[in-house]
Design a protein around this motif. Structure first.
Motif, PDB file in Angstrom:
ATOM      1  N   ILE A  59      41.706  40.740  34.687  1.00  0.00           N
ATOM      2  CA  ILE A  59      41.574  39.701  35.729  1.00  0.00           C
ATOM      3  C   ILE A  59      40.675  38.552  35.259  1.00  0.00           C
ATOM      4  O   ILE A  59      40.984  37.384  35.468  1.00  0.00           O
ATOM      5  N   GLN A  60      39.595  38.896  34.601  1.00  0.00           N
ATOM      6  CA  GLN A  60      38.653  37.858  34.157  1.00  0.00           C
ATOM      7  C   GLN A  60      39.323  36.911  33.161  1.00  0.00           C
ATOM      8  O   GLN A  60      39.170  35.690  33.248  1.00  0.00           O
ATOM      9  N   VAL A  61      40.084  37.481  32.233  1.00  0.00           N
ATOM     10  CA  VAL A  61      40.785  36.665  31.229  1.00  0.00           C
ATOM     11  C   VAL A  61      41.825  35.789  31.930  1.00  0.00           C
ATOM     12  O   VAL A  61      41.963  34.601  31.640  1.00  0.00           O
ATOM     13  N   ARG A  62      42.540  36.367  32.878  1.00  0.00           N
ATOM     14  CA  ARG A  62      43.603  35.606  33.558  1.00  0.00           C
ATOM     15  C   ARG A  62      43.013  34.504  34.448  1.00  0.00           C
ATOM     16  O   ARG A  62      43.642  33.487  34.690  1.00  0.00           O
ATOM     17  N   ASN A  63      41.786  34.710  34.931  1.00  0.00           N
ATOM     18  CA  ASN A  63      41.138  33.681  35.749  1.00  0.00           C
ATOM     19  C   ASN A  63      40.679  32.490  34.928  1.00  0.00           C
ATOM     20  O   ASN A  63      40.602  31.380  35.438  1.00  0.00           O
ATOM     21  N   ARG A  64      40.351  32.709  33.680  1.00  0.00           N
ATOM     22  CA  ARG A  64      39.776  31.639  32.861  1.00  0.00           C
ATOM     23  C   ARG A  64      40.732  31.121  31.781  1.00  0.00           C
ATOM     24  O   ARG A  64      40.729  29.935  31.465  1.00  0.00           O
ATOM     25  N   GLY A  65      41.514  32.018  31.176  1.00  0.00           N
ATOM     26  CA  GLY A  65      42.374  31.632  30.042  1.00  0.00           C
ATOM     27  C   GLY A  65      43.475  30.678  30.477  1.00  0.00           C
ATOM     28  O   GLY A  65      43.997  30.773  31.581  1.00  0.00           O
ATOM     29  N   THR A  66      43.805  29.739  29.590  1.00  0.00           N
ATOM     30  CA  THR A  66      44.787  28.703  29.930  1.00  0.00           C
ATOM     31  C   THR A  66      45.997  28.773  28.996  1.00  0.00           C
ATOM     32  O   THR A  66      45.892  29.224  27.845  1.00  0.00           O
ATOM     33  N   ILE A  67      47.100  28.249  29.496  1.00  0.00           N
ATOM     34  CA  ILE A  67      48.335  28.252  28.698  1.00  0.00           C
ATOM     35  C   ILE A  67      48.192  27.309  27.494  1.00  0.00           C
ATOM     36  O   ILE A  67      48.647  27.626  26.388  1.00  0.00           O
ATOM     37  N   GLY A  68      47.518  26.173  27.702  1.00  0.00           N
ATOM     38  CA  GLY A  68      47.323  25.230  26.578  1.00  0.00           C
ATOM     39  C   GLY A  68      46.452  25.846  25.500  1.00  0.00           C
ATOM     40  O   GLY A  68      46.707  25.684  24.301  1.00  0.00           O
ATOM     41  N   ILE A 127      48.455  28.284  23.373  1.00  0.00           N
ATOM     42  CA  ILE A 127      49.306  27.624  22.370  1.00  0.00           C
ATOM     43  C   ILE A 127      48.460  27.100  21.213  1.00  0.00           C
ATOM     44  O   ILE A 127      48.755  27.351  20.042  1.00  0.00           O
ATOM     45  N   ALA A 128      47.400  26.369  21.565  1.00  0.00           N
ATOM     46  CA  ALA A 128      46.593  25.716  20.521  1.00  0.00           C
ATOM     47  C   ALA A 128      45.908  26.742  19.625  1.00  0.00           C
ATOM     48  O   ALA A 128      45.727  26.507  18.431  1.00  0.00           O
ATOM     49  N   HIS A 129      45.544  27.873  20.199  1.00  0.00           N
ATOM     50  CA  HIS A 129      44.823  28.891  19.428  1.00  0.00           C
ATOM     51  C   HIS A 129      45.768  29.656  18.494  1.00  0.00           C
ATOM     52  O   HIS A 129      45.373  30.073  17.408  1.00  0.00           O
ATOM     53  N   ALA A 130      47.014  29.830  18.917  1.00  0.00           N
ATOM     54  CA  ALA A 130      48.038  30.530  18.095  1.00  0.00           C
ATOM     55  C   ALA A 130      47.549  31.871  17.571  1.00  0.00           C
ATOM     56  O   ALA A 130      47.721  32.179  16.387  1.00  0.00           O
ATOM     57  N   ASP A 131      46.945  32.632  18.478  1.00  0.00           N
ATOM     58  CA  ASP A 131      46.543  33.992  18.091  1.00  0.00           C
ATOM     59  C   ASP A 131      47.800  34.792  17.770  1.00  0.00           C
ATOM     60  O   ASP A 131      48.774  34.748  18.538  1.00  0.00           O
ATOM     61  N   THR A 133      47.182  28.836  13.355  1.00  0.00           N
ATOM     62  CA  THR A 133      47.515  27.503  12.834  1.00  0.00           C
ATOM     63  C   THR A 133      48.760  26.962  13.526  1.00  0.00           C
ATOM     64  O   THR A 133      49.800  27.623  13.535  1.00  0.00           O
ATOM     65  N   THR A 134      48.624  25.750  14.072  1.00  0.00           N
ATOM     66  CA  THR A 134      49.769  25.088  14.705  1.00  0.00           C
ATOM     67  C   THR A 134      50.027  23.758  14.010  1.00  0.00           C
ATOM     68  O   THR A 134      49.270  23.348  13.137  1.00  0.00           O
ATOM     69  N   LEU A 138      45.149  16.605  21.830  1.00  0.00           N
ATOM     70  CA  LEU A 138      44.940  17.449  23.004  1.00  0.00           C
ATOM     71  C   LEU A 138      46.310  17.814  23.570  1.00  0.00           C
ATOM     72  O   LEU A 138      47.146  16.932  23.806  1.00  0.00           O
ATOM     73  N   VAL A 139      46.552  19.099  23.788  1.00  0.00           N
ATOM     74  CA  VAL A 139      47.784  19.496  24.489  1.00  0.00           C
ATOM     75  C   VAL A 139      47.595  19.122  25.953  1.00  0.00           C
ATOM     76  O   VAL A 139      46.566  19.472  26.556  1.00  0.00           O
ATOM     77  N   THR A 140      48.542  18.409  26.525  1.00  0.00           N
ATOM     78  CA  THR A 140      48.395  17.998  27.931  1.00  0.00           C
ATOM     79  C   THR A 140      49.301  18.793  28.860  1.00  0.00           C
ATOM     80  O   THR A 140      48.920  19.137  29.969  1.00  0.00           O
TER      81      THR A 140
END
Ligand SMILES: Cc1cc2nc3c(=O)[nH]c(=O)nc-3n(C[C@H](O)[C@H](O)[C@H](O)COP(=O)(O)OP(=O)(O)OC[C@H]3O[C@@H](n4cnc5c(N)ncnc54)[C@H](O)[C@@H]3O)c2cc1C
Length: 288
Positions: free
Chosen positions: A103-112, A115-119, A157-158, A165-167
């Motif tokens: 829940i904590q990750v889903r509350n803070r983590g973002t879709i952008g 993508i940018a992190h490309a884990d 790496t992306t 900035l991904v918008t």
């Protein structure tokens, strides 16, 4: 462990973010912080400055626009899970968001941020690959759109430029004859994908598969399409045997990671098993 010290900026426009990125080449954007901060605490990343996009207007939220579902880059998994537009148009996105971390990750983590992190073990790269999404980014040369197939280059790496900035992320609404599904074998502690497979299947008027996209995350250094599986399925009846045969090709040509959680051979096996499951679920959805 504490991160090394850094300067902090809280810009209030996209233009200011880009300007700050240009002025601070050792700086990093921070969104939800759920990937960057753990890396900083482990001293795997030590940005000289953090550019917090939390106060930038216009890069969060979900809307429909010309047959596309557009998701702002700073939209959290929790906001996605609560969106009626997503629930109705993109159930696969709900499936995927609901199994990200906790829940904590889903509350803070973002879709952008995802993508940018490309884990290599993140869920959304695979989901967005099957949905044929495109990514809007703004940098010093203005805005551009990157096809999701061109986004993920290698581990973390992306194809984004350091000053971009991904918008927002734009996802074409799947047709009524298209079913999309995502299945993952999660790490039991973090929830990250040991292997995650996305599948999108369109069934034509003749009852055969007219289009298919299949993607794999977690298995290798970067999320990829499983071209062999896609090619094996198109033009075929979506029978259990045909799906099984196509899924067997999901690991063809892939590079697999091996670690304490799963060896290369096991990840290759999981890729084939989860490809079959994801395809069957997608076909079930395509049939309505
Ligand atoms: C315990 C735990 C469990 C997790 N489990 C999962 C899981 O099961 N599945 C999964 O997919 N993820 C998982 N995550 C990762 C989580 O989803 C991340 O938060 C998310 O992927 C990154 O989003 P963020 O907003 O936190 O990014 P941040 O950590 O703020 O940033 C990550 C990177 O992206 C860059 N960035 C962020 N936003 C932008 C932007 N708009 N434009 C350009 N660059 C940007 C930053 O500079 C940074 O380099 C987990 C994280 C934790 C801590």
């Amino acid at each position: 462990m504490y991160p090394s010290s850094f300067d902090y900026f809280a810009p209030t426009s996209v233009d200011d973010v880009v300007k700050l990125l240009k002025e601070n080449p050792e700086g990093k954007i921070i969104a939800g912080g759920h990937s960057l901060l753990p890396m900083m605490k482990l001293r795997l990343a030590a940005p000289a400055s953090l550019i917090d996009i939390g106060k930038v207007p216009g890069i969060s939220g979900i809307r429909e626009e010309g047959g596309n579902i557009v998701i702002g880059a700073r939209t959290t998994y929790d906001q996605i899970l609560k969106s009626d537009v997503i629930k109705q148009a993109l159930p696969v996105v709900i499936d995927a968001a609901s199994v990200v971390g906790d829940i904590q990750v889903r509350n803070r983590g973002t879709i952008g941020g995802s993508i940018a992190h490309a884990d290599p073990a993140a869920d959304f790269p695979a989901v967005l690959l099957v949905l044929d999404a495109s990514v809007n980014a703004t940098g010093p040369n203005g805005q551009r759109t990157v096809a999701i197939d061109d986004m993920f280059v290698d581990m973390f790496t992306t194809s984004l430029e350091p000053e971009e900035l991904v918008t927002e992320i734009s996802i074409p609404r799947p047709s009524a004859k298209t079913g999309v599904a995502y299945q993952k074998f999660s790490h039991p502690a973090s929830g990250y994908a040991i292997v995650g497979v996305g599948a999108s299947v369109t069934i034509g008027d003749d009852g055969k598969v007219s289009a298919a996209r299949v993607s794999v995350t977690g298995a290798g250094p970067v999320a990829v399409r499983a071209g062999g599986t896609e090619a094996a399925l198109v033009g075929q009846e979506p029978t259990a045997d045909n799906v099984k045969a196509a899924a067997q090709k999901a690991s063809d040509g892939m590079t697999f990671l091996g670690d304490i959680h799963a060896g290369e051979e096991y990840r290759a096996h999981l890729t084939r098993v989860f490809a079959e499951r994801a395809l069957n679920h997608a076909i079930e959805r395509a049939r309505g």
